[in-house]
Design an enzyme around this catalytic site. Structure first.
Site, PDB file in Angstrom:
ATOM      1  CB  SER A  65      -0.956   0.011   1.199  1.00  0.00           C
ATOM      2  OG  SER A  65      -2.045  -0.852   0.972  1.00  0.00           O
ATOM      3  CE  LYS A  68      -4.240   1.643  -0.769  1.00  0.00           C
ATOM      4  NZ  LYS A  68      -4.576   0.811   0.395  1.00  0.00           N
ATOM      5  CB  SER A 126      -4.121   1.823   4.019  1.00  0.00           C
ATOM      6  OG  SER A 126      -3.353   1.375   2.943  1.00  0.00           O
TER       7      SER A 126
END
Length: 307
Positions: A65, A68, A126
């Protein structure tokens, strides 16, 4: 820490020479190069871009993640950006999170949120649902599949424009479709340095908590409260971001940043068993401090998203 008075100084050659008492007391002991659990790590000086620490820095690794960061940066550098633009949450986004078992901002179908709110939903808990919503909204094409593919293309063009040689994206959130979502610690630090030029990005990633009031599908108000999964915030003095990531192939990852006395460092720890301590050690190395030895990690409230 200042060096104590000493009669001798050890040179790198192993020889001993007489030392001036004045020089010994005014010199500052060089901090030891830290040992970290991360398989790859890198840290740079934000202002100059100068590397401060490297370990397997050019090895390609999946990043989970922490992807991102690029999702947010791509949105924030979009032409004619309107942070107050309203986006309606589709069932496609929430179904995707369930199917993939991804981290979630718990967005509700039919709710209307602004781009600014979705950026916090993306970066704090997230939210893969928030990532999907942003990719769909900022990509181009006649359907969701085309728009998200277009958005991922924009992410890759951004990496290319920054000269990142060991980076490729095949997803908007880090859930790799074919194992072709990778970066290096060096590349990730450079991408984050680019993202940090945005005041909005810096504002988003430094928050430990964000409360968003959205419009529900029935026209009433719904309040979302998101907590930042980056436990370094509120634990390490001066921490100002950035993003966690965890995946089967990627392992635990952390991109981090801290500012003290006008100096900012940005660092990356990929696939580390003790990522927050790794970050604290590296920051201590830059700041010549010992915070890692006494740091107590901030705890997340019960039920908060973990990443």
């Amino acid at each position: 820490m200042r060096a104590r008075r000493a009669a001798t100084v050890v040179l790198s050659s192993g020889l001993l020479i007489a030392a001036s008492p004045f020089a010994a007391t005014s010199a500052q002991a060089a901090p030891a190069v830290p040992t970290v659990s991360a398989k790859s790590a890198f840290m740079l000086d934000f202002a100059s871009g100068k590397p401060v620490y490297k370990k397997g820095a050019d090895t390609r690794r999946q990043m989970a993640s922490t992807t991102k960061i690029v999702t947010a940066a791509t949105v924030l550098t979009s032409p004619n950006l309107n942070l107050n633009r309203k986006i309606t949450i589709k069932k496609t986004y929430t179904d995707y999170v369930v199917k993939k078992g991804g981290s979630s901002a718990q967005l509700k179908v039919g709710d209307v949120l602004t781009v600014r709110q979705l950026l916090s939903a993306l970066m704090l808990p997230s939210g893969c649902d928030a990532a999907y919503a942003l990719a769909d909204a900022f990509g181009t094409g006649s359907n969701t599949t085309a728009r998200t593919k277009s958005f991922i293309g924009s992410m890759n063009r951004k990496a290319a424009a920054l000269g990142l040689k060991n980076t490729k994206y095949d997803s908007f959130d880090g859930i790799s479709q074919a194992g072709q979502n990778y970066t290096s610690a060096n590349d990730m630090a450079l991408m984050t340095r680019h993202a940090f030029t945005s005041p909005v990005f810096r504002e988003v990633v430094k928050a430990t908590k964000y409360v968003a009031v959205a419009t529900a599908s029935n026209g009433k108000k719904r309040t979302y409260t998101w907590y930042n999964t980056n436990k370094l915030l509120g634990s390490y003095s001066g921490a100002v971001g950035v993003k966690t990531g965890t995946g089967t192939a990627a392992g635990p990852c952390l991109v981090f940043a801290a500012t003290r006395n006008g100096k900012t460092y940005i660092g990356v720890a990929l696939n580390g068993t003790d990522r927050f301590t790794d970050a604290a050690k590296l920051l201590d190395y830059g700041f010549k401090s010992t915070t890692a030895k006494t740091m107590q990690l901030r705890t997340l409230p019960a039920g908060a998203q973990q990443d």
